[in-house]
Motif scaffolding. Structure first.
Motif, PDB file in Angstrom:
ATOM      1  N   ASN A  14       0.829  -1.234   0.127  1.00  0.00           N
ATOM      2  CA  ASN A  14      -0.140   0.054  -0.016  1.00  0.00           C
ATOM      3  C   ASN A  14       0.914   1.251  -0.036  1.00  0.00           C
ATOM      4  O   ASN A  14       1.489   1.533   0.957  1.00  0.00           O
ATOM      5  CB  ASN A  14      -0.811   0.036   1.330  1.00  0.00           C
ATOM      6  N   HIS A  15       0.940   1.931  -0.903  1.00  0.00           N
ATOM      7  CA  HIS A  15       1.612   3.130  -0.911  1.00  0.00           C
ATOM      8  C   HIS A  15       0.991   4.225  -0.418  1.00  0.00           C
ATOM      9  O   HIS A  15       1.609   5.425   0.059  1.00  0.00           O
ATOM     10  CB  HIS A  15       2.127   3.366  -2.618  1.00  0.00           C
ATOM     11  N   HIS A  16      -0.208   4.653  -0.717  1.00  0.00           N
ATOM     12  CA  HIS A  16      -0.954   5.393  -0.090  1.00  0.00           C
ATOM     13  C   HIS A  16      -2.426   4.783   0.437  1.00  0.00           C
ATOM     14  O   HIS A  16      -2.857   4.001  -0.261  1.00  0.00           O
ATOM     15  CB  HIS A  16      -1.477   6.714  -1.272  1.00  0.00           C
ATOM     16  N   VAL A  17      -2.738   5.530   1.779  1.00  0.00           N
ATOM     17  CA  VAL A  17      -3.748   4.729   2.401  1.00  0.00           C
ATOM     18  C   VAL A  17      -4.621   6.117   2.939  1.00  0.00           C
ATOM     19  O   VAL A  17      -3.787   7.037   3.767  1.00  0.00           O
ATOM     20  CB  VAL A  17      -3.419   3.791   3.623  1.00  0.00           C
ATOM     21  N   ILE A  18      -5.797   6.031   2.911  1.00  0.00           N
ATOM     22  CA  ILE A  18      -6.722   7.410   3.391  1.00  0.00           C
ATOM     23  C   ILE A  18      -7.850   6.425   4.164  1.00  0.00           C
ATOM     24  O   ILE A  18      -8.372   5.873   3.853  1.00  0.00           O
ATOM     25  CB  ILE A  18      -7.331   8.205   2.521  1.00  0.00           C
ATOM     26  N   SER A  46      -7.637   1.684  16.187  1.00  0.00           N
ATOM     27  CA  SER A  46      -8.579   2.992  15.879  1.00  0.00           C
ATOM     28  C   SER A  46      -7.647   4.093  15.585  1.00  0.00           C
ATOM     29  O   SER A  46      -6.837   4.515  16.636  1.00  0.00           O
ATOM     30  CB  SER A  46      -9.376   3.304  16.872  1.00  0.00           C
ATOM     31  N   VAL A  47      -7.442   4.599  14.434  1.00  0.00           N
ATOM     32  CA  VAL A  47      -6.659   5.497  13.903  1.00  0.00           C
ATOM     33  C   VAL A  47      -7.080   6.983  14.332  1.00  0.00           C
ATOM     34  O   VAL A  47      -8.140   7.334  14.460  1.00  0.00           O
ATOM     35  CB  VAL A  47      -6.053   5.777  12.692  1.00  0.00           C
ATOM     36  N   GLN A  48      -6.196   8.103  14.658  1.00  0.00           N
ATOM     37  CA  GLN A  48      -6.359   9.502  15.100  1.00  0.00           C
ATOM     38  C   GLN A  48      -5.664  10.067  13.785  1.00  0.00           C
ATOM     39  O   GLN A  48      -4.564   9.590  13.397  1.00  0.00           O
ATOM     40  CB  GLN A  48      -5.791   9.745  16.314  1.00  0.00           C
ATOM     41  N   TRP A  49      -5.975  11.423  13.832  1.00  0.00           N
ATOM     42  CA  TRP A  49      -5.645  12.309  12.884  1.00  0.00           C
ATOM     43  C   TRP A  49      -4.254  12.640  13.028  1.00  0.00           C
ATOM     44  O   TRP A  49      -3.369  12.629  11.963  1.00  0.00           O
ATOM     45  CB  TRP A  49      -6.288  13.726  13.023  1.00  0.00           C
ATOM     46  N   SER A  50      -3.657  12.366  14.190  1.00  0.00           N
ATOM     47  CA  SER A  50      -2.421  12.430  14.460  1.00  0.00           C
ATOM     48  C   SER A  50      -1.249  11.550  13.887  1.00  0.00           C
ATOM     49  O   SER A  50      -0.192  11.640  13.970  1.00  0.00           O
ATOM     50  CB  SER A  50      -1.984  12.816  16.007  1.00  0.00           C
ATOM     51  N   ASP A  51      -2.039  10.382  13.490  1.00  0.00           N
ATOM     52  CA  ASP A  51      -1.212   9.331  12.984  1.00  0.00           C
ATOM     53  C   ASP A  51      -0.912   9.707  11.408  1.00  0.00           C
ATOM     54  O   ASP A  51      -0.302   8.723  10.666  1.00  0.00           O
ATOM     55  CB  ASP A  51      -2.054   7.943  13.102  1.00  0.00           C
ATOM     56  N   THR A  52      -1.320  10.535  11.077  1.00  0.00           N
ATOM     57  CA  THR A  52      -0.741  11.002   9.581  1.00  0.00           C
ATOM     58  C   THR A  52       0.295  10.905   9.381  1.00  0.00           C
ATOM     59  O   THR A  52       1.244  11.816  10.361  1.00  0.00           O
ATOM     60  CB  THR A  52      -1.651  12.440   9.149  1.00  0.00           C
ATOM     61  N   ALA A  53       1.188  10.390   8.676  1.00  0.00           N
ATOM     62  CA  ALA A  53       2.484  10.053   8.623  1.00  0.00           C
ATOM     63  C   ALA A  53       2.788   9.094   7.420  1.00  0.00           C
ATOM     64  O   ALA A  53       2.123   8.689   6.927  1.00  0.00           O
ATOM     65  CB  ALA A  53       3.227   9.448   9.866  1.00  0.00           C
ATOM     66  N   GLU A  54       4.365   8.769   7.428  1.00  0.00           N
ATOM     67  CA  GLU A  54       4.618   7.825   6.334  1.00  0.00           C
ATOM     68  C   GLU A  54       5.207   6.798   7.075  1.00  0.00           C
ATOM     69  O   GLU A  54       6.228   6.973   8.011  1.00  0.00           O
ATOM     70  CB  GLU A  54       5.717   8.392   5.238  1.00  0.00           C
ATOM     71  N   PHE A 112      14.969  -1.431   3.626  1.00  0.00           N
ATOM     72  CA  PHE A 112      13.657  -0.513   3.744  1.00  0.00           C
ATOM     73  C   PHE A 112      12.539  -1.047   2.779  1.00  0.00           C
ATOM     74  O   PHE A 112      13.003  -1.302   1.742  1.00  0.00           O
ATOM     75  CB  PHE A 112      13.516   0.799   4.046  1.00  0.00           C
ATOM     76  N   GLY A 113      11.235  -0.934   2.997  1.00  0.00           N
ATOM     77  CA  GLY A 113      10.244  -0.991   2.114  1.00  0.00           C
ATOM     78  C   GLY A 113      10.267   0.386   1.473  1.00  0.00           C
ATOM     79  O   GLY A 113      10.750   1.458   1.957  1.00  0.00           O
ATOM     80  N   GLY A 114       9.249   0.536   0.450  1.00  0.00           N
ATOM     81  CA  GLY A 114       9.130   1.912  -0.203  1.00  0.00           C
ATOM     82  C   GLY A 114       8.314   2.951   0.593  1.00  0.00           C
ATOM     83  O   GLY A 114       8.270   3.977   0.312  1.00  0.00           O
ATOM     84  N   GLY A 115       7.665   2.392   1.827  1.00  0.00           N
ATOM     85  CA  GLY A 115       6.781   3.371   2.461  1.00  0.00           C
ATOM     86  C   GLY A 115       5.499   3.439   2.141  1.00  0.00           C
ATOM     87  O   GLY A 115       5.142   3.008   1.007  1.00  0.00           O
ATOM     88  N   THR A 116       4.527   3.787   3.049  1.00  0.00           N
ATOM     89  CA  THR A 116       3.234   3.890   3.107  1.00  0.00           C
ATOM     90  C   THR A 116       2.780   5.212   3.663  1.00  0.00           C
ATOM     91  O   THR A 116       3.124   5.341   4.597  1.00  0.00           O
ATOM     92  CB  THR A 116       2.490   2.797   3.833  1.00  0.00           C
ATOM     93  N   ARG A 117       2.164   6.088   2.669  1.00  0.00           N
ATOM     94  CA  ARG A 117       1.614   7.465   3.287  1.00  0.00           C
ATOM     95  C   ARG A 117       0.143   7.005   3.820  1.00  0.00           C
ATOM     96  O   ARG A 117      -0.629   6.864   3.031  1.00  0.00           O
ATOM     97  CB  ARG A 117       1.834   8.263   2.094  1.00  0.00           C
ATOM     98  N   LEU A 118       0.232   7.359   4.975  1.00  0.00           N
ATOM     99  CA  LEU A 118      -1.127   7.303   5.693  1.00  0.00           C
ATOM    100  C   LEU A 118      -1.738   8.757   5.844  1.00  0.00           C
ATOM    101  O   LEU A 118      -0.864   9.537   6.657  1.00  0.00           O
ATOM    102  CB  LEU A 118      -1.130   6.766   6.966  1.00  0.00           C
ATOM    103  N   MET A 119      -2.822   9.003   5.306  1.00  0.00           N
ATOM    104  CA  MET A 119      -3.790  10.156   5.702  1.00  0.00           C
ATOM    105  C   MET A 119      -4.968   9.864   6.520  1.00  0.00           C
ATOM    106  O   MET A 119      -5.790   9.163   6.254  1.00  0.00           O
ATOM    107  CB  MET A 119      -3.889  11.173   4.332  1.00  0.00           C
ATOM    108  N   VAL A 120      -5.081  10.522   7.552  1.00  0.00           N
ATOM    109  CA  VAL A 120      -6.211  10.332   8.351  1.00  0.00           C
ATOM    110  C   VAL A 120      -6.975  11.596   8.490  1.00  0.00           C
ATOM    111  O   VAL A 120      -6.728  12.665   8.788  1.00  0.00           O
ATOM    112  CB  VAL A 120      -5.665  10.058   9.866  1.00  0.00           C
ATOM    113  N   LYS A 121      -8.295  11.433   8.040  1.00  0.00           N
ATOM    114  CA  LYS A 121      -8.985  12.501   8.079  1.00  0.00           C
ATOM    115  C   LYS A 121     -10.041  12.889   9.146  1.00  0.00           C
ATOM    116  O   LYS A 121     -10.740  11.825   9.710  1.00  0.00           O
ATOM    117  CB  LYS A 121     -10.261  12.255   6.832  1.00  0.00           C
ATOM    118  N   PRO A 122     -10.113  13.910   9.563  1.00  0.00           N
ATOM    119  CA  PRO A 122     -10.530  14.193  11.208  1.00  0.00           C
ATOM    120  C   PRO A 122     -12.143  13.966  10.685  1.00  0.00           C
ATOM    121  O   PRO A 122     -12.804  13.962   9.793  1.00  0.00           O
ATOM    122  CB  PRO A 122     -10.279  15.694  11.329  1.00  0.00           C
TER     123      PRO A 122
END
Lengths: 113, 112
Positions: free
Chosen positions: B8-12, B80-88, B102-112
Motif C-alpha cells: 500500500n503506497h497511499h492509504v486514506i 482506531s487511528v487518529q488524525w495525529s497518525d498521519t505520517a509515512e 527498507f520498504g518503499g513506505g506507505t503514506r497514511l492520511m487520516v481525515k478528521p
C-alpha cells in the motif's frame, strides 16, 4: 539534544562541486550508518561503521562517495564531483550495538543544480 | 539480496477506522523486523521491533505488529487511528548484515 544530529539540514551545490555532510551520533553509540533516500522511496544503505572501522561500504554508489569516522564518533560523508542523480536526502543513524534498533537524524537534503 | 515490499503506497482513512499496513520480506533466515514512522517534518522514529519471542509485538501509540514466519510478513495494525497518525510508515528488516533494508513506505492520511 540527545538525538542524532546532522548538518547542514539543506545543501545546494552546483554539478561538479564537492560536498561534505556531517553526522553526530548519540553519545556512546558504537554503530553508525549512512543511508540515501530518494524522493518517494525508502532509505537505502550506503555504509556502516563500528567505532572508527568502516566495516561495510557495499552501498556506496560510486568511488565519488567517501565516508569516514576517524575517532569513532562524528562521521563525514563526502561526495566528490557531484552529479544531479546525487540529489537526495542523506540520513545518518546510530545504534548502541550491532543489530540493535537504529536512531535516525533529521537528514541532509542535498540538491545538485 | 533481501527485499522488503509494502504493497500500500497511499492509504486514506477516517478517524476511528482500523488500520493494517502490509509488509513482506524476501529473506528466509533469521531476521530482525522493524516499523519506523516519519511524521511530517520530523525524523524517522522507531514504532516497534521484533527480534524473537512472542510474534505479536506492541509498540508506541497503540500500534502493534504480527510476525508470521510462514508468510514472511510483519503487518502493522492499529484498532482506531487518529488524525495525529498521519505520517509515512516504513517497514525494515535486517538479517545477517548490519544494515536495514527498507520498504518503499506507505503514506497514511487520516481525515478528521
Amino acid at each position: 539534544g540527545a538525538g542524532v544530529s546532522q548538518s547542514p539540514r539543506y545543501k545546494v551545490a552546483k554539478r561538479g562541486q564537492d560536498v561534505a555532510l556531517r553526522c553526530d551520533p548519540i553519545s556512546g553509540h558504537v554503530s553508525l550508518f549512512w543511508y540515501q533516500q530518494a524522493l518517494g522511496q525508502g532509505p537505502e544503505f550506503l555504509t556502516y561503521f563500528q567505532n572508527e572501522a568502516q566495516l561495510d561500504k557495499s552501498g556506496l554508489p560510486s568511488d565519488r562517495f567517501f565516508a569516514e569516522r576517524p575517532e569513532g564518533s562524528v562521521s563525514t560523508l563526502k561526495i566528490q564531483r557531484t552529479q544531479q542523480e546525487d540529489s537526495a536526502v542523506y540520513l545518518c543513524a546510530s545504534s548502541l550495538a550491532v543489530r540493535e534498533a537504529q536512531h535516525f537524524g533529521d537528514g541532509t537534503r542535498l540538491s545538485i543544480l | 539480496a533481501q527485499s522488503v515490499s509494502q504493497h500500500n503506497h497511499h492509504v486514506i482513512l477516517s478517524e476511528a477506522a482500523s488500520l493494517e499496513l502490509g509488509c513482506n520480506y524476501s529473506y528466509g533466515g533469521t531476521v530482525n523486523l522493524f516499523w519506523y514512522v516519519q511524521y511530517p517534518g520530523q525524523h524517522l522514529q522507531l514504532l516497534l521491533k521484533y527480534f524473537s519471542g512472542d510474534p505479536l509485538v506492541k509498540g508506541i501509540k497503540g500500534f502493534e505488529a504480527e510476525f508470521i514466519k510462514s508468510k514472511f510478513s510483519f503487518n502493522l495494525r492499529k484498532p482506531s487511528v487518529q488524525w495525529s497518525d498521519t505520517a509515512e510508515y516504513f517497514c525494515a528488516v535486517n538479517n545477517a548484515g548490519n544494515m536495514l533494508t527498507f520498504g518503499g513506505g506507505t503514506r497514511l492520511m487520516v481525515k478528521p
